[in-house]
Write an enzyme that holds these catalytic residues in place. Structure first.
Site, PDB file in Angstrom:
ATOM      1  N   LYS C  78     125.555  55.816  -7.584  1.00 38.41           N
ATOM      2  CA  LYS C  78     124.506  55.118  -7.863  1.00 38.41           C
ATOM      3  C   LYS C  78     124.575  53.529  -7.379  1.00 38.41           C
ATOM      4  O   LYS C  78     125.554  53.067  -7.626  1.00 38.41           O
ATOM      5  CB  LYS C  78     124.332  55.017  -9.591  1.00 38.41           C
ATOM      6  CG  LYS C  78     122.817  54.603 -10.023  1.00 38.41           C
ATOM      7  CD  LYS C  78     122.992  54.526 -11.774  1.00 38.41           C
ATOM      8  CE  LYS C  78     121.597  53.983 -12.272  1.00 38.41           C
ATOM      9  NZ  LYS C  78     121.633  54.387 -13.805  1.00 38.41           N
ATOM     10  N   SER C 153     117.236  56.161 -15.212  1.00 38.14           N
ATOM     11  CA  SER C 153     117.172  55.600 -14.104  1.00 38.14           C
ATOM     12  C   SER C 153     118.153  56.083 -12.993  1.00 38.14           C
ATOM     13  O   SER C 153     117.747  55.661 -11.732  1.00 38.14           O
ATOM     14  CB  SER C 153     117.688  54.155 -14.328  1.00 38.14           C
ATOM     15  OG  SER C 153     119.083  54.036 -14.569  1.00 38.14           O
ATOM     16  N   SER C 177     120.059  57.072 -18.980  1.00 42.40           N
ATOM     17  CA  SER C 177     119.825  57.177 -17.673  1.00 42.40           C
ATOM     18  C   SER C 177     120.670  58.036 -16.999  1.00 42.40           C
ATOM     19  O   SER C 177     120.528  58.267 -15.701  1.00 42.40           O
ATOM     20  CB  SER C 177     120.101  55.746 -17.056  1.00 42.40           C
ATOM     21  OG  SER C 177     118.966  54.682 -17.570  1.00 42.40           O
TER      22      SER C 177
END
Lengths: 476, 95, 491
Positions: C78, C153, C177
């Site tokens: 990420k 996210s 997330s």
């Protein structure tokens, strides 16, 4: 009696003498090329995290104990949020409501009286970086070497009643902290910084007036001057029928004034909250006691002991114990030369004069306690005179040689041979008939001149007592 | 309404965010909706409850006072928007 | 197809020298080239570095050196984890040119484990969101239906694994997330116990809640990746000094006698009926396999969202204050400092980030701290106590991961409605517990996520139950069909 009473509280920041910074392993060393003592943590780079330096906590507790504080069992860190280019994270890690030490006091002597000032708290925080502003340039430059250097903030109660007291408090605070060994406490180098809260109120009143906060007083002298100025300014405001405004003011050393740091922004709202990147500090009783054991004898205790144990006058004891280096030197010298008063006299005379002239502390000279003891012995056994001792001091400071060696090399041994002195005395009497006449006519001070002449010819080496005695005999 | 436009402007200023009137208006209504939703918490009596800032029972986590090399200066300055004499250059500070 | 391999399968092929690390990496890069135009999982593809790393792994293998446990496995991170010299943007304009001068601890660990970094994946700006629609760069698409969001996210990491672009990926989870996008994309996602995986180098959103964890194609892989990333880190004060176990050791233990609590609040009106049914069926399977289940109550569940939306923004308002244009990232032109600050931050942050900074600044500001922030910390205590109480009696808690399956891009506009997506995941972060999401069925060809919550540091127990279920359900083998649908319409 003044119409107004002055109320002063001081907030003192002290840089701790740790090897590494408070939350990272960068060196705290001073004066290196900009941005060379930095890492992701002290630069506040995204993703970096703080890890607390154990020694910082121990030093802060040490300071708290030296200031007679209580050490609460639970302490934590909070973030103080504000934007400024010297603060890379845009928050300072500090302690808000649960500091490491609380409710202490500090005593100092002023004009023969002892005054006790309350210490509200001692807390830990990180230092900010340095901004360099060009005089005319429309920009600033940021250097983060100093960012994250550990600080303690020592907050006093508003117990000080004059600028003079504030200065005396600060000097005593410096002395106490110096004894603990946690900081260099050099105001000129920024390792001790002082802000003051100042207000005045009608004499006899119980309710404090509106206070102003004074910043940027960078020397002991500046603290006193700045406070005197501010107190007078507030009096003038009140006398003119005005009101003192609560504000932050900056001391301008050159102009000798304080001026308002009006901010276009609204009043600060620091939005303190517990730092989630750090965990609480639990200070168990045993840890406190361990640190207490490591504290050296504090200046007040030493002073009392010097009076009772060594019979020093109170004044001498106070002067010598004010500096830990001086006091340590005194004790080391005493181990080899047992006349405390004589050691004190040398320290407070020639030595202090030299130190003040050079702006240094005794441990920064080449003089050693053994050498001082040896010099005093040379005086006691009559090898050299007191006057010669001054010459030897100078040489000791600059070369670091042993006094006996200096005396031998420079032929400074005192002349105590009666015949040798008598010969010089004869010559002086012959060469100065006018003074001889004056003395015989009753002008007592003329003898002083004659003694001086003998000393001059002997290059200071003649035993002054014998010179005096022989002169008087010859002139009788 | 918990928050007025004026308060929103004040908060924006604290957070160093510039905000147009339109934005201020939009944020005022959105923040009010969220805060009204948060009012639910007031249904709970929490006088005797201790706050949880940390879930872990950790305490006294320290590092030893040792020096380790950090970044080279050029690494530290690598992302600088403006640099001069090995320092980060910023516009003048107006107090 | 090589790119479809799980970590374990790839390791087996590499071990038998049937394939090389370079072949594996090339297959992954081909897959990225073939599908990422549609999926848009990647912010940065580190093609050359990946090929070089893979070649190095092969060279070592040839020389007969002992290989680290994940040698040659392509993976993605990420884009909120710092990678030295490689862009780390947080999918924000304010960091769109930021190249960190250091590696996050997990990045070092994964390098030491021999993995090959293929690139950095998209997220909601600064990990604030549940759909990746808040990315300042672009919206990632759900491999099961490119008109839908992948969740957020960590949507980029979830989608990259679901679309077989990498063997595994790391995400971060502050309020769901990792788990919610894992549910939406039909992959396995684990949020470890707070303190289990180092946060050093993870760009902070809400420091007391953030935790890094893996996205994998199945449970075994999840255990393998945990073996590489879990453990104490002296650079993270909140990392726990506990030895981490071999997470594969307990996988075959089965669920016999395992006590599972099923909180009624997580099956209430706000949860889609189809989702509830799928989760209920999964529970039935576990019971059939020998687990004991009982309905319980976690009475403060409903307070999770308001508590979270005070605490997380408060911490974020402080964590994101450093993006001020001074040292790195975007800087707006201005002739004085205050203007520079305001312009930089207003132009650099997107609206959701600004909204949360505003909310957090307000919650901490003078006069409101007690009413909002402190109140939230106290209710957080109550939520944590609910779990403490339940775990006295149960080994695991089972719930849906998200109230619905993936929703179409652009359909949730109201912030508060978006926040409700995290209703099942947020309480877990507030209590610092480990929790895993895994596929437990499909509704209209969209995956449904099952959430298993464990006691602190009991990731192994979660994985044990999850493995037993996965073996029975066979859902790990189900793949999205990426042909057929075209490139998504321009946003």
């Amino acid at each position: 009696m003044s119409k107004y009473a002055t109320v002063i509280g001081l907030e003192v920041h002290i840089e701790l003498a740790t090897a590494s910074k408070i939350f990272c392993s960068c060196p705290t060393e001073f004066g290196k090329e900009p941005n060379t003592h930095v890492c992701p943590v002290c630069l506040g780079l995204p993703g970096s995290l703080p890890v607390l330096n154990r020694r910082v906590v121990e030093f802060a507790i040490k300071a708290g104990l030296a200031l007679n504080c209580e050490i609460p069992r639970f302490a934590k860190f909070d973030r103080k949020n504000y934007f400024y280019p010297d603060l890379p994270k845009a928050y300072q890690i500090s302690q808000y409501d649960l500091p490491l030490a609380v409710s202490g006091y500090l005593e100092f002597a002023l004009n023969g009286e002892t005054k006790r000032v309350g210490i509200t708290r001692v807390h830990i925080e990180e230092d900010a970086g340095k901004l360099v502003h060009g005089d005319f340039a429309d920009y600033s430059l940021a250097d983060y070497n100093r960012t994250g250097v550990p600080l303690i903030e020592i907050v006093s109660e508003p117990d000080l009643r004059s600028p003079e007291e504030a200065k005396a408090y600060l000097e005593k605070l410096k002395s106490v902290i110096q004894y603990t060994g946690i900081s260099d406490v050099k105001m000129e180098e920024g390792s001790l910084r002082c802000d003051a809260n100042v207000s005045i109120m009608p004499a006899g009143s119980k309710e404090f007036g509106t206070r102003s906060e004074i910043k940027n007083m960078n020397s002991f002298k500046a603290v006193q001057r700045g406070l005197v100025y501010e107190v007078d300014r507030q009096k003038e405001v009140l006398e003119a029928g005005g009101k003192v405004v609560q504000e932050t003011r900056r001391w301008d050393e050159h102009k000798g004034i304080t001026f308002s740091m009006r901010s276009k922004e609204e009043a600060h709202d620091y939005r303190y909250f517990p730092d989630p990147d750090l965990v609480p500090i639990i200070v168990e009783h045993d840890w406190v006691e361990e640190i207490r054991q490591s504290l050296p004898e504090m200046p007040d205790a030493r002073r009392t002991r010097y009076v009772s144990e060594w019979g020093l006058p109170e004044y001498d004891a106070a002067v010598i114990t004010a500096s830990k280096a001086m006091s340590d030197f005194f004790e080391a010298t005493l181990a080899e030369y047992h006349d405390a008063k004589a050691v004190a006299n040398s320290l407070m005379g020639e030595i202090l004069k030299y130190l003040n002239a050079h702006g240094i502390e005794i441990h920064q000279t080449r003089l050693t306690p053994s050498h001082l003891a040896e010099l005093l012995k040379l005086q006691t056994d009559g090898t050299i005179s007191g006057k010669i001792a001054k010459t030897v001091f100078e040489e000791m400071f600059s070369s670091g040689k042993k006094p006996a060696e200096i005396v031998k090399e420079q032929g400074l041994v005192q002349i105590s041979d009666k015949d040798a002195i008598a010969a010089i005395v004869e010559q002086v009497i012959t060469d100065n008939p006018k003074s001889v006449e004056d003395f015989k006519a009753g002008t007592e001070k003329a003898i002083g001149f004659l003694v001086g002449q003998v000393m001059k010819i002997s290059k200071g080496r003649a035993n002054p007592e014998m010179v005096n005695q022989l002169l008087r005999e010859k002139l009788r | 309404m918990k928050l007025t436009g004026k308060e929103v402007a004040h908060v924006a200023s604290l957070a160093r965010l510039a905000m147009s009137e339109d934005e201020t208006e939009k944020f005022t209504s959105q923040l009010n909706a969220i805060l009204e939703f948060a009012d639910k918490l007031n249904l709970l009596e929490t006088k005797d409850i201790l706050p949880t800032a940390h879930v872990l029972p950790l305490k006294n986590v320290f590092r030893e006072d040792r020096i380790c090399p950090g970044l080279e200066r050029k690494e530290a300055l690598l992302n600088a928007p403006e640099e001069e004499e090995g320092m980060f250059r910023v516009p003048r500070v107006i107090e | 197809m090589l790119e479809e391999c799980t970590v374990a399968e790839a390791l087996k092929l590499l071990g038998k020298k049937e394939i090389s690390a370079l072949e594996l990496t090339e297959a992954a890069l081909h897959r990225v080239e073939a599908v990422d135009e549609r999926i848009k999982a990647f912010v940065t593809v580190t093609r050359n570095e990946a090929l070089a790393t893979a070649a190095l792994v092969d060279a070592k293998r040839l020389s007969g050196e002992e290989m680290p446990p994940l040698a040659g496995i392509p993976m993605a991170l990420k884009d909120n984890m710092c990678t030295k010299g490689v862009l780390t943007t947080c999918s924000s304009k304010i960091l769109d040119n930021f190249k960190p001068p250091y590696d996050a601890t997990v990045v070092e660990l994964l390098r030491d484990a021999g993995t090959v970094l293929l690139g950095k994946t998209n997220l909601d700006e600064f990990a604030m969101g549940s759909s990746t629609e808040n990315s300042a760069l672009f919206t990632t698409r759900n491999p099961w239906d490119v008109e839908r969001v992948p969740g957020g996210s960590s949507g980029g990491s979830a989608a990259a694994v679901a679309a077989d672009e990498v063997c595994f990926a790391l995400g971060s989870d502050t309020g769901g997330s990792i788990r919610q996008p894992a549910a939406f994309c039909g992959v396995v996602g684990l949020k470890p116990t707070y303190g289990r995986v180092s946060r050093y180098g993870l760009i902070a959103f809400a420091s007391s809640l953030d935790q890094i964890g893996p996205f994998t194609k199945d449970i075994w892989d999840c255990a393998l990746v945990m073996n590489a990333i879990a453990g104490y880190d002296s650079r993270d004060t909140t990392s726990v000094p506990l030895a981490s176990p071999d997470y594969t050791a307990q996988l075959l233990g089965g669920v016999k006698g395992l006590r599972i609590g099923v909180p009624k609040e997580y099956f209430a009106a706000g949860i889609d009926r189809d989702v509830r049914n799928a989760v209920q069926k999964a529970l039935n399977v576990l019971v059939a396999l020998g687990a004991e289940a009982e309905e319980i109550s976690l009475p403060h569940t409903d307070y999770g969202i308001p508590v979270y939306y005070l605490i997380a923004p408060a911490e974020a308002s402080s964590n994101l204050a450093r993006y001020d244009g001074v040292q790195y990232g975007y800087r707006a032109e201005a002739d004085n400092l205050l203007e520079m600050y305001k312009k930089t931050r207003s132009q650099g942050f997107g609206s959701e980030v600004k909204r949360r900074i505003m909310l957090g600044t307000y919650a901490l500001s003078s006069g409101y701290y007690d009413a909002y922030y402190l109140k939230a910390l106290k209710v957080r205590t109550l939520i944590k106590q609910d779990f403490d109480e339940a775990f006295k009696k149960f080994d695991l808690i089972l719930t849906p991961t998200a109230p619905s399956t993936a929703f179409p891009v652009g359909t949730v506009e109201d912030p508060l409605t978006m926040y409700l997506n995290d209703i099942c995941t947020i309480p877990v972060n507030l209590a610092g517990l480990p929790a895993l999401s895994m596929p437990c069925g499909f509704v209209n060809n969209l995956p449904v996520g099952l959430q298993l919550i464990g006691k602190p540091f009991a990731e192994a127990t979660i994985l044990q139950a999850a493995y037993a279920y996965e073996q029975h359900s066979g859902l790990a083998k189900k793949k999205p069909v990426l042909s057929g649908k075209g490139v998504p319409k321009d946003e």
